[in-house]
Write an enzyme that holds these catalytic residues in place. Structure first.
Site, PDB file in Angstrom:
ATOM      1  N   HIS A 147       0.849  -1.186   0.000  1.00  0.00           N
ATOM      2  CA  HIS A 147       0.000   0.000   0.000  1.00  0.00           C
ATOM      3  C   HIS A 147       0.889   1.240   0.000  1.00  0.00           C
ATOM      4  O   HIS A 147       2.104   1.146   0.193  1.00  0.00           O
ATOM      5  CB  HIS A 147      -0.947   0.011   1.217  1.00  0.00           C
ATOM      6  CG  HIS A 147      -0.239  -0.019   2.523  1.00  0.00           C
ATOM      7  ND1 HIS A 147      -0.117  -1.154   3.293  1.00  0.00           N
ATOM      8  CD2 HIS A 147       0.418   0.956   3.194  1.00  0.00           C
ATOM      9  CE1 HIS A 147       0.580  -0.876   4.368  1.00  0.00           C
ATOM     10  NE2 HIS A 147       0.911   0.402   4.341  1.00  0.00           N
TER      11      HIS A 147
HETATM   12  C1  T46 Z   1       3.059   0.654   6.859  1.00  0.00           C
HETATM   13  C2  T46 Z   1       3.819  -0.601   7.043  1.00  0.00           C
HETATM   14  C3  T46 Z   1       5.306  -0.358   7.119  1.00  0.00           C
HETATM   15  C4  T46 Z   1      -3.910  -0.434  13.646  1.00  0.00           C
HETATM   16  O1  T46 Z   1      -5.016  -0.650  14.190  1.00  0.00           O
HETATM   17  N1  T46 Z   1      -3.168   0.628  14.020  1.00  0.00           N
HETATM   18  C5  T46 Z   1      -1.951   0.894  13.468  1.00  0.00           C
HETATM   19  O2  T46 Z   1      -1.313   1.878  13.868  1.00  0.00           O
HETATM   20  C6  T46 Z   1      -1.461   0.025  12.440  1.00  0.00           C
HETATM   21  C7  T46 Z   1      -0.119   0.305  11.790  1.00  0.00           C
HETATM   22  C8  T46 Z   1      -2.211  -1.049  12.078  1.00  0.00           C
HETATM   23  N2  T46 Z   1      -3.423  -1.288  12.668  1.00  0.00           N
HETATM   24  C9  T46 Z   1      -4.198  -2.486  12.301  1.00  0.00           C
HETATM   25  C10 T46 Z   1      -4.747  -2.488  10.879  1.00  0.00           C
HETATM   26  C11 T46 Z   1      -4.747  -3.956  10.519  1.00  0.00           C
HETATM   27  O3  T46 Z   1      -5.937  -4.568  10.993  1.00  0.00           O
HETATM   28  O4  T46 Z   1      -3.303  -3.609  12.371  1.00  0.00           O
HETATM   29  C12 T46 Z   1      -3.583  -4.529  11.338  1.00  0.00           C
HETATM   30  C13 T46 Z   1      -2.337  -4.800  10.491  1.00  0.00           C
HETATM   31  O5  T46 Z   1      -2.010  -3.608   9.748  1.00  0.00           O
HETATM   32  P1  T46 Z   1      -1.527  -3.650   8.212  1.00  0.00           P
HETATM   33  O6  T46 Z   1      -2.169  -4.789   7.511  1.00  0.00           O
HETATM   34  O7  T46 Z   1      -1.723  -2.295   7.623  1.00  0.00           O
HETATM   35  O8  T46 Z   1       0.036  -3.971   8.414  1.00  0.00           O
HETATM   36  P2  T46 Z   1       1.219  -3.899   7.350  1.00  0.00           P
HETATM   37  O9  T46 Z   1       2.355  -4.584   7.989  1.00  0.00           O
HETATM   38  O10 T46 Z   1       0.796  -4.371   6.006  1.00  0.00           O
HETATM   39  O11 T46 Z   1       1.542  -2.329   7.211  1.00  0.00           O
HETATM   40  C14 T46 Z   1       2.018  -1.587   8.301  1.00  0.00           C
HETATM   41  C15 T46 Z   1       1.319  -0.226   8.437  1.00  0.00           C
HETATM   42  O12 T46 Z   1      -0.103  -0.400   8.478  1.00  0.00           O
HETATM   43  C16 T46 Z   1       1.632   0.677   7.278  1.00  0.00           C
HETATM   44  O13 T46 Z   1       1.215   2.000   7.567  1.00  0.00           O
HETATM   45  O14 T46 Z   1       3.545   1.587   6.249  1.00  0.00           O
HETATM   46  O15 T46 Z   1       3.416  -1.374   8.165  1.00  0.00           O
END
Ligand code: T46
Length: 133
Positions: free
Chosen positions: A50
């Site tokens: 993303h």
């Molecule tokens: C990024 C990369 C480097 C939250 O509720 N609060 C938060 O602050 C974050 C970061 C995530 N979440 C929840 C949203 C999803 O249900 O945690 C779950 C996993 O998040 P996500 O699928 O977005 O994780 P990544 O590892 O794909 O991405 C993350 C960050 O979201 C993103 O901003 O830049 O790490």
């Protein structure tokens, strides 16, 4: 596109220590509003896929290693992360992917904004359209 933020190691004979203080604008080029960390990523799993409209982040690999892909719509770069004294600056409107996590990888992320799902662009073609305007 790859920009590192250097943190000073305050280590001594007992081991290493890095301190990140709110207001370290010289090192981290934004006010830190959120910190999160990614750890115990399962073998073979990739994350990210993303971009963010506004969010800026600094990612620090404090243990183990992983490979980060950054893409600004014109150029795509791969970077291995494994140094706890180096933060990778991820600007807004940058597509990111994270691959090849080691078992012990811990990625600490300093973020310029609170969590906001509406800031995410999760479709690569939509990202390319917006990034190359
Ligand atoms: C990024 C990369 C480097 C939250 O509720 N609060 C938060 O602050 C974050 C970061 C995530 N979440 C929840 C949203 C999803 O249900 O945690 C779950 C996993 O998040 P996500 O699928 O977005 O994780 P990544 O590892 O794909 O991405 C993350 C960050 O979201 C993103 O901003 O830049 O790490």
């Amino acid at each position: 596109m790859i920009k590192w933020v250097d943190f000073q190691s305050l280590g001594d004979e007992r081991g290493d220590l890095v301190a990140i203080e709110i207001g370290m604008e010289k090192a981290v080029p934004f006010e830190i509003k959120r910190v999160y960390y990614i750890y115990r990523t399962a073998e073979g799993v990739s994350r990210g896929y993303h971009a963010h409209r506004n969010l800026k982040q600094v990612a620090i690999c404090v243990s183990g290693k992983c490979r980060m892909v950054l893409d600004n719509g014109r150029k795509r770069e791969n970077i291995w992360m494994s140094n706890p004294t180096k933060g990778l600056l991820i600007e807004s409107m940058t597509w990111r992917e994270m691959h090849d996590f080691s078992d012990d990888c811990v990625l600490v992320v300093l973020a310029s904004e609170h969590y906001d799902e509406s800031d995410y662009i999760r479709d690569y073609q939509a990202f390319l359209r917006l990034a190359t305007i």
